[in-house]
Design a protein around this motif. Structure first.
Motif, PDB file in Angstrom:
ATOM      1  N   LYS A   1       2.774  -3.521   6.321  1.00  0.00           N
ATOM      2  CA  LYS A   1       1.582  -4.287   5.956  1.00  0.00           C
ATOM      3  C   LYS A   1       0.421  -3.985   6.898  1.00  0.00           C
ATOM      4  O   LYS A   1      -0.718  -3.761   6.460  1.00  0.00           O
ATOM      5  CB  LYS A   1       1.914  -5.778   5.965  1.00  0.00           C
ATOM      6  CG  LYS A   1       0.705  -6.707   5.882  1.00  0.00           C
ATOM      7  CD  LYS A   1      -0.091  -6.507   4.604  1.00  0.00           C
ATOM      8  CE  LYS A   1      -1.249  -7.482   4.552  1.00  0.00           C
ATOM      9  NZ  LYS A   1      -2.126  -7.213   3.373  1.00  0.00           N
ATOM     10  N   PHE A   2       0.674  -3.964   8.197  1.00  0.00           N
ATOM     11  CA  PHE A   2      -0.385  -3.719   9.163  1.00  0.00           C
ATOM     12  C   PHE A   2      -0.868  -2.270   9.099  1.00  0.00           C
ATOM     13  O   PHE A   2      -2.058  -2.004   9.295  1.00  0.00           O
ATOM     14  CB  PHE A   2       0.104  -4.068  10.572  1.00  0.00           C
ATOM     15  CG  PHE A   2       0.338  -5.533  10.765  1.00  0.00           C
ATOM     16  CD1 PHE A   2      -0.686  -6.358  11.195  1.00  0.00           C
ATOM     17  CD2 PHE A   2       1.574  -6.102  10.502  1.00  0.00           C
ATOM     18  CE1 PHE A   2      -0.485  -7.727  11.373  1.00  0.00           C
ATOM     19  CE2 PHE A   2       1.788  -7.460  10.676  1.00  0.00           C
ATOM     20  CZ  PHE A   2       0.751  -8.277  11.104  1.00  0.00           C
ATOM     21  N   MET A   3       0.042  -1.352   8.823  1.00  0.00           N
ATOM     22  CA  MET A   3      -0.378   0.049   8.674  1.00  0.00           C
ATOM     23  C   MET A   3      -1.206   0.231   7.409  1.00  0.00           C
ATOM     24  O   MET A   3      -2.223   0.936   7.419  1.00  0.00           O
ATOM     25  CB  MET A   3       0.850   0.952   8.648  1.00  0.00           C
ATOM     26  CG  MET A   3       1.594   1.024   9.966  1.00  0.00           C
ATOM     27  SD  MET A   3       3.038   2.119   9.884  1.00  0.00           S
ATOM     28  CE  MET A   3       3.660   1.974  11.570  1.00  0.00           C
TER      29      MET A   3
ATOM     30  N   ARG B   1      -0.185   2.912  -3.032  1.00  0.00           N
ATOM     31  CA  ARG B   1       0.800   1.898  -3.389  1.00  0.00           C
ATOM     32  C   ARG B   1       0.681   0.698  -2.450  1.00  0.00           C
ATOM     33  O   ARG B   1       0.912   0.811  -1.249  1.00  0.00           O
ATOM     34  CB  ARG B   1       2.209   2.480  -3.298  1.00  0.00           C
ATOM     35  CG  ARG B   1       3.298   1.486  -3.694  1.00  0.00           C
ATOM     36  CD  ARG B   1       4.671   2.084  -3.516  1.00  0.00           C
ATOM     37  NE  ARG B   1       5.718   1.117  -3.821  1.00  0.00           N
ATOM     38  CZ  ARG B   1       7.013   1.329  -3.619  1.00  0.00           C
ATOM     39  NH1 ARG B   1       7.412   2.490  -3.144  1.00  0.00           N
ATOM     40  NH2 ARG B   1       7.900   0.397  -3.905  1.00  0.00           N
ATOM     41  N   PRO B   2       0.314  -0.461  -2.962  1.00  0.00           N
ATOM     42  CA  PRO B   2       0.095  -1.610  -2.071  1.00  0.00           C
ATOM     43  C   PRO B   2       1.402  -2.157  -1.523  1.00  0.00           C
ATOM     44  O   PRO B   2       2.477  -1.941  -2.081  1.00  0.00           O
ATOM     45  CB  PRO B   2      -0.595  -2.632  -2.990  1.00  0.00           C
ATOM     46  CG  PRO B   2      -0.069  -2.305  -4.356  1.00  0.00           C
ATOM     47  CD  PRO B   2       0.093  -0.807  -4.384  1.00  0.00           C
ATOM     48  N   VAL B   3       1.295  -2.882  -0.427  1.00  0.00           N
ATOM     49  CA  VAL B   3       2.438  -3.574   0.153  1.00  0.00           C
ATOM     50  C   VAL B   3       2.473  -4.967  -0.459  1.00  0.00           C
ATOM     51  O   VAL B   3       1.637  -5.817  -0.150  1.00  0.00           O
ATOM     52  CB  VAL B   3       2.333  -3.651   1.685  1.00  0.00           C
ATOM     53  CG1 VAL B   3       3.499  -4.443   2.264  1.00  0.00           C
ATOM     54  CG2 VAL B   3       2.292  -2.254   2.287  1.00  0.00           C
TER      55      VAL B   3
ATOM     56  N   HIS C   1       4.812   4.469   0.874  1.00  0.00           N
ATOM     57  CA  HIS C   1       3.440   4.100   0.553  1.00  0.00           C
ATOM     58  C   HIS C   1       2.469   5.268   0.648  1.00  0.00           C
ATOM     59  O   HIS C   1       1.468   5.295  -0.065  1.00  0.00           O
ATOM     60  CB  HIS C   1       2.982   2.954   1.466  1.00  0.00           C
ATOM     61  CG  HIS C   1       3.787   1.704   1.293  1.00  0.00           C
ATOM     62  ND1 HIS C   1       3.563   0.808   0.279  1.00  0.00           N
ATOM     63  CD2 HIS C   1       4.851   1.217   1.991  1.00  0.00           C
ATOM     64  CE1 HIS C   1       4.431  -0.185   0.361  1.00  0.00           C
ATOM     65  NE2 HIS C   1       5.232   0.043   1.383  1.00  0.00           N
ATOM     66  N   LEU C   2       2.733   6.227   1.513  1.00  0.00           N
ATOM     67  CA  LEU C   2       1.890   7.415   1.591  1.00  0.00           C
ATOM     68  C   LEU C   2       2.437   8.566   0.763  1.00  0.00           C
ATOM     69  O   LEU C   2       1.749   9.565   0.564  1.00  0.00           O
ATOM     70  CB  LEU C   2       1.738   7.867   3.053  1.00  0.00           C
ATOM     71  CG  LEU C   2       1.018   6.890   3.995  1.00  0.00           C
ATOM     72  CD1 LEU C   2       0.988   7.473   5.408  1.00  0.00           C
ATOM     73  CD2 LEU C   2      -0.395   6.601   3.518  1.00  0.00           C
ATOM     74  N   GLY C   3       3.666   8.461   0.297  1.00  0.00           N
ATOM     75  CA  GLY C   3       4.254   9.526  -0.498  1.00  0.00           C
ATOM     76  C   GLY C   3       4.614  10.758   0.311  1.00  0.00           C
ATOM     77  O   GLY C   3       4.645  11.868  -0.225  1.00  0.00           O
ATOM     78  N   ALA C   4       4.885  10.587   1.602  1.00  0.00           N
ATOM     79  CA  ALA C   4       5.246  11.729   2.448  1.00  0.00           C
ATOM     80  C   ALA C   4       6.650  12.211   2.118  1.00  0.00           C
ATOM     81  O   ALA C   4       7.538  11.417   1.805  1.00  0.00           O
ATOM     82  CB  ALA C   4       5.162  11.339   3.920  1.00  0.00           C
TER      83      ALA C   4
END
Length: 512
Positions: A96-98, A217-219, A135-138
């Motif tokens: 969430k914070f990231m 992609r939201p948390v 969330h970043l799709g790495a």
């Protein structure tokens, strides 16, 4: 053949290597994430110790010893913590914070690359991997690794933390001459990404992507008690406020239990809180309102969004009358302190329906069909059970605002939820009454329970400006706690002293 037809089309698939701190994330400061790990995985003593070391860590950074400062912060935050606890905090709290700190222009450049995406971080990889991949799709995360003892506890020591080692491992992910097309790096890491064809550094212009980046992609689900990013200043504010906050919370709770329930919205501002009311609350049901002459009147079924454990209590204070709360999970301590009746549901459809009908026969009932709380502006899927039980349905949009502490948890002690809510300097609740559902929108008019539940979800989401989802309680607890959210009794471990088993049993009974 014309020259235009001979020209090769631009290559659409591009691979990328991106630094997390100071590039994909706006801030290069890693200390808040270690503060979060210290607070959530170990508690206040370690949190205070790491805060006390902040001046020394800053001096090391100013002296050019950033690597040593990183190792010191990692040691203080993680030494002795179990691997499972570190992974849980990294899964439930840090994303969430990231996500709140992601640079949109950097994400546009990173997300538009359709080839291999690699994230490079100076933090321990366990703290970043979940966020980067989900969330970043790495496709891969390269960073330092924490060392663990044979008991699966962190030693606090990092291996492979220097820039050269990290860059070398990132380069090894690309076979042969298939080098990354793009590097996104801050000033320090840029020198290590010379193997990339193109490099960009902040400030980003937003025109580096060849293709449109997919939506971030939201948390939706996250855990942890801290609302604000724990910078050194905010961490000091939290520590200074905590003793006073505990006192204020107990005063607020004691006053709330002693005064008449209808007076709470009026006296809340005196104690620093507020209850904001929109719409008009329905009056109590009179005997003449019964559907059939001679039949007992059925109470109003208030269908609420579920933001905190306090939702039914706040609703009852606004109505100024008895409202029974039906819930799937509530601690024994919360039941004892609750100023309104509480009814436990069993997840057995027939049993739960019978209990709710019995409560409706004796008065009003508040139900939260989501089955669990959600902190973000999303509504989880509504259970259809409430639509089958009554045609006197009043949707109520509940929301709250706090400044320091979250009053909900998936991994912690749920009995502490009301205390953390009242520990905030200014807790605010907002209650919006919608009109009672017309008869043609209920099951009495032939509507299916699913259609009624979905309709109520949509109008509540529109009122709050939230987004409807099909996610459930099970989805939330799978993400945050690695289980389905159902508390099952577990036998005590063999060989454990009887007094320890008894203490654990009593604490589990009271707090869970």
């Amino acid at each position: 053949m014309t020259p235009a037809s001979q020209a090769a089309p631009p290559r659409a698939r591009r691979s990328v290597v991106a630094e997390l701190e100071g590039a994909l994330l706006r801030s290069a400061d890693m200390l808040p994430y270690f503060m979060l790990v210290a607070f959530e995985a170990s508690g206040l003593p370690r949190f205070a110790l790491l805060l006390a070391l902040c001046p020394l860590l800053r001096l090391l950074e100013l002296a050019g010893r950033r690597g040593l400062a990183l190792r010191a912060a990692a040691f203080v935050a993680t030494a002795g913590v179990t691997r499972a606890e570190l992974e849980a905090v990294s899964r439930a709290v840090l994303p969430k914070f990231m996500a709140d700190d992601v640079d949109p222009a950097a994400w546009a450049a990173f997300g538009s690359c359709e080839g291999r995406r690699v994230v490079v971080t100076r933090m321990p990889r366990v703290m970043v991997e979940r966020f980067a991949k989900e969330h970043l799709g790495a496709h891969a995360v390269v960073g330092s690794d924490l060392e663990y003892s044979r008991l699966r506890r962190s030693t606090g020591l990092l291996k492979g933390a220097c820039h050269e080692a990290v860059a070398s491992r990132a380069r090894a992910l690309f076979a042969g001459d298939d080098l990354p097309d793009l590097a996104i790096a801050g000033s320090e890491m840029a020198r290590s990404f010379t193997f990339c064809e193109e490099q960009i550094s902040p400030p980003f212009t937003g025109d580096h992507g060849m293709n449109a980046a997919p939506p971030f992609r939201p948390v939706i689900f996250h855990d942890g008690r801290l609302v604000c990013r724990p910078t050194p200043f905010m961490s000091l504010v939290i520590l200074l406020w905590l003793p006073l906050g505990v006192l204020v919370a107990f005063v607020r709770i004691a006053v709330g239990l002693m005064v008449p329930i209808w007076s709470i919205p009026y006296i809340a501002p005196v104690f620093g809180g507020a209850v904001i009311i929109h719409g008009r609350a329905p009056p109590p049901v009179r005997p003449s309102d019964a559907a059939d002459v001679g039949s007992p009147p059925s109470g109003v079924l208030f269908v609420c969004t579920h933001r905190t454990l306090m939702d039914p209590v706040v609703l009852a204070t606004v109505l100024g009358r008895r409202v029974a709360a039906v819930t799937y999970s509530i601690s024994r301590l919360s039941e004892i302190l609750s100023p309104i009746p509480t009814v436990r549901l069993t997840r057995d459809r027939e049993v739960d329906a019978a209990r709710m009908r019995a409560e409706l026969a004796s008065g009003d009932v508040a139900v939260c069909p989501e089955g669990t709380t959600c902190r973000e502006p999303f509504l989880l899927r509504f259970s259809k059970l409430f639509a089958e039980l009554s045609d006197r349905i009043v949707p109520v949009a509940m929301n709250y605002r706090v400044g320091l502490f979250h009053p909900t948890t998936a991994r912690g002690w749920k009995a502490m939820d009301p205390i953390f809510f009242f520990m905030n300097p200014r807790p605010v609740y907002e209650v919006t009454f919608l009109n009672q559902l017309p008869a043609e929108a209920t099951c009495a008019a032939g509507k299916s329970p699913v259609d009624v539940a979905n309709y109520v979800q949509r109008i509540l989401a529109a009122t709050l400006g939230f987004e409807c989802t099909t996610l459930t309680r099970k989805d939330k607890y799978t993400v945050l706690a690695g289980n389905d959210g159902v508390l099952n009794a577990k036998p005590a471990a063999a060989g454990k002293p009887a007094w320890q088993s008894r203490v654990k049993e009593v604490l589990g009974f009271l707090l869970h």
